[in-house]
Design a protein around this motif. Structure first.
Motif, short mmCIF file in Angstrom:
data_model
loop_
_atom_site.label_atom_id
_atom_site.label_comp_id
_atom_site.label_asym_id
_atom_site.label_seq_id
_atom_site.Cartn_x
_atom_site.Cartn_y
_atom_site.Cartn_z
N SER A 310 0.95 -1.03 0.20
CA SER A 310 -0.05 0.06 -0.01
C SER A 310 0.81 1.15 -0.01
O SER A 310 1.59 1.69 0.93
CB SER A 310 -0.98 -0.08 1.37
N PHE A 311 0.78 2.12 -1.04
CA PHE A 311 1.62 3.01 -1.23
C PHE A 311 0.75 4.44 -0.95
O PHE A 311 -0.53 4.60 -1.30
CB PHE A 311 2.10 3.37 -2.71
N TYR A 341 -9.67 2.03 3.16
CA TYR A 341 -10.73 1.22 2.64
C TYR A 341 -10.77 -0.08 2.08
O TYR A 341 -11.06 -1.24 2.41
CB TYR A 341 -11.54 2.25 1.67
N ARG A 342 -9.42 -0.01 1.43
CA ARG A 342 -9.43 -1.50 0.48
C ARG A 342 -8.54 -2.52 1.26
O ARG A 342 -9.03 -3.66 1.16
CB ARG A 342 -8.20 -1.03 -0.73
N VAL A 343 -7.76 -2.29 2.11
CA VAL A 343 -7.09 -3.13 2.69
C VAL A 343 -7.33 -3.18 4.39
O VAL A 343 -7.64 -4.25 4.68
CB VAL A 343 -5.47 -2.96 2.70
N GLY A 344 -7.61 -1.99 5.01
CA GLY A 344 -7.71 -2.09 6.21
C GLY A 344 -7.27 -1.08 7.01
O GLY A 344 -6.37 -0.44 6.70
N THR A 345 -7.89 -0.55 8.33
CA THR A 345 -7.34 0.73 9.00
C THR A 345 -5.97 0.37 9.18
O THR A 345 -5.14 1.46 9.31
CB THR A 345 -8.13 0.59 10.25
N HIS A 346 -5.50 -0.79 9.65
CA HIS A 346 -4.17 -0.43 10.19
C HIS A 346 -3.14 -1.32 8.99
O HIS A 346 -2.27 -2.23 9.49
CB HIS A 346 -3.96 -1.49 11.51
N SER A 367 -10.39 -1.87 12.33
CA SER A 367 -10.01 -3.22 11.76
C SER A 367 -8.55 -3.36 11.84
O SER A 367 -7.68 -2.52 11.35
CB SER A 367 -10.50 -3.24 10.43
N MET A 368 -8.17 -4.60 11.85
CA MET A 368 -6.94 -5.29 11.72
C MET A 368 -5.97 -4.71 12.84
O MET A 368 -4.78 -4.42 12.65
CB MET A 368 -6.19 -4.84 10.26
N SER A 369 -6.33 -4.27 13.66
CA SER A 369 -5.60 -4.01 14.93
C SER A 369 -4.87 -4.97 15.62
O SER A 369 -5.43 -6.03 16.25
CB SER A 369 -6.40 -3.30 16.12
#
Length: 475
Positions: A310-311, A341-346, A367-369
């Protein structure tokens, strides 16, 4: 023997048969192992990128070969010979995940450098410019490259209608439909940061900078006909070429170079030096050697690394900063927002995105914490009276002057959209010009005549030979 388990670690007694009410009976909702398996499958694909959906990537290094410390205090450039690990993702811009690699399109050239001062994401393309200079226009441009909601097909009419009403796109159009608009592989094309960035040196002096990556493999391109033959047999031609070259230890390399412009030069520059549709003259601002980028390791897992990488242009490090480039400033927001949005908050805690230096933020939950994101659970605010992370004024950027009233300015009133496209056209030999005419004509198939007339009128302002060549190719 290892026991198969749920994701919570509970060992399963059966992984073959669903829980039912009798041999022929319906499923039972209490079969949580089945529900988990189906729910996970539904989420095995993250939403594809809106743009740059189809991509390939590899790990590598950036090795500094020349001293540019007079321009920037960034540690990555602190000494000749310094190596920095990186991940580079190539892509096509407009197509979906299933698009063919050998289609005519701009190519993405996005680099994540894992420095000791944080991640530096240099998110560019294989062209030094872009179709638009104002982010207000970008969503509309993106819609012209995607499928029509009624026909569910790509629309040449939408594409050329937008371009014929957007003269600033002429420079990029000329590159896209030239021989360089269809590279034979990712290895055989240049890369560019495209935007103007800031360099800040140890004396807190700012200069403006553009980034260039020149392929050592040489530029190699295809005609439409050659590309179509490849697509008929292999939709992953660039992926295959990159993967196999690295597996065979034929590591692709690029020479890393920069252009530098002082703040005084920028103030007196004939164009807006932050306009993404313009290049800086290499005669006025010559290329300066910096280092060598090498790709030398393929991903172990395509999804984990190429899809989840993610860039964001907002990921810079001390000594490198943004500029008044409107598109760059907007991307600094839009990219990380898209990744959340695409991958997650973290998303930046994932291994492919995670910095190699210590990370201290006050972000909370979402999400993804992961359990180690908030190392000290009681300190979730700042300022605090405890041993929480604090700011350090040495990392403040120097100011730059701003002037003017807040307004929506019509840039076309004082902007020449034609001369750089004219300069590029005049550099082409007859064969390259004929390819340009032919490629444009092919892309205009089915476009209404009134839109073609508007586009020809724009080509006429570049060169009468340009317009005449396209018109003849259309006949």
């Amino acid at each position: 023997m290892k026991n198969i388990t749920t994701t919570a670690g509970e060992a399963l007694g059966s992984h073959q048969d669903s829980l039912t009410a009798g041999v022929r009976g319906p499923l039972l909702m209490q079969d949580y192992a089945l529900i988990e398996k189906l729910a996970h499958q539904n989420r095995e694909r993250i939403p594809e990128r809106t743009m740059h959906a189809k991509g390939s990537g590899a790990h590598g290094t950036l090795t500094i070969t020349h001293d540019i410390s007079r321009y920037t205090k960034a540690d990555i450039f602190s000494e000749v010979g310094k190596e920095t690990p990186l991940f580079l993702r190539f892509s096509t811009v407009a197509g979906e995940r299933g698009a063919a690699d050998a289609e005519r399109d701009v190519r993405g050239f996005a680099i994540k450098l894992y420095t000791q001062e944080g991640n530096w994401d240099l998110v560019g393309n294989n062209t030094p410019i872009f179709f638009v200079a104002d982010p207000y226009k970008f969503p509309d441009f993106a819609h012209t490259q995607k499928r029509d909601p009624r026909t569910n097909m790509r629309s040449s009419t939408a594409m050329w209608d937008f371009w014929s009403l957007t003269p600033e796109s002429l420079h990029q159009i000329t590159i896209l439909f030239s021989d360089r608009g269809l590279p034979i592989s990712y290895r055989h094309m240049h890369g560019f940061g495209s935007h103007t960035y800031s360099f800040i040196n140890k004396n807190n002096k700012r200069t403006w900078v553009k980034f260039h990556f020149k392929t050592q493999q040489g530029i190699k391109n295809m005609t439409n006909e050659e590309g179509n033959k490849i697509i008929a047999n292999d939709r992953e031609s660039s992926q295959k070429d990159l993967y196999e070259s690295i597996e065979n230890k034929d590591f692709p390399k690029w020479d890393f170079k920069i252009q530098i412009m002082s703040e005084e030069q920028a103030n007196n520059h004939k164009d807006n030096p932050f306009d993404l549709t313009k290049v800086w003259s290499q005669k006025e601002y010559p290329l300066i050697d910096v280092g060598i980028l090498e790709l030398n390791k393929n991903p172990n897992n395509y999804f984990n690394e190429v899809e989840q990488v993610s860039f964001s242009p907002s990921n810079v490090i001390p000594g490198i900063a943004l500029s008044p480039d409107k598109m760059l400033q907007a991307r600094g927001f839009a990219y990380p927002d898209a990744q959340r949005y695409r991958v997650g908050t973290h998303y930046e805690a994932l291994p492919i995105n995670r910095p190699i230096c210590e990370v201290n933020t006050y972000h909370k939950d979402g999400s993804m914490s992961f359990e180690d994101i908030n190392k000290k659970a009681g300190i979730i605010y700042e300022p605090n009276s405890f041993d929480g992370a604090k700011e350090d004024s040495q990392y403040l950027e120097p100011s730059y002057a701003l002037e003017g009233n807040a307004a929506r300015y019509d840039r076309s009133l004082e902007n020449d959209h034609f001369y750089q496209a004219r300069d590029l056209f005049n550099l082409m030999d007859d064969s390259q010009k004929n390819q340009l005419f032919s490629n444009i004509a092919a892309a205009m198939d089915g476009v209404p005549s009134e839109i073609i007339k508007k586009q020809l009128a724009l080509f006429e302002q570049i060169s009468s030979n340009y317009a005449a060549g396209v018109k003849m190719a259309l006949e």
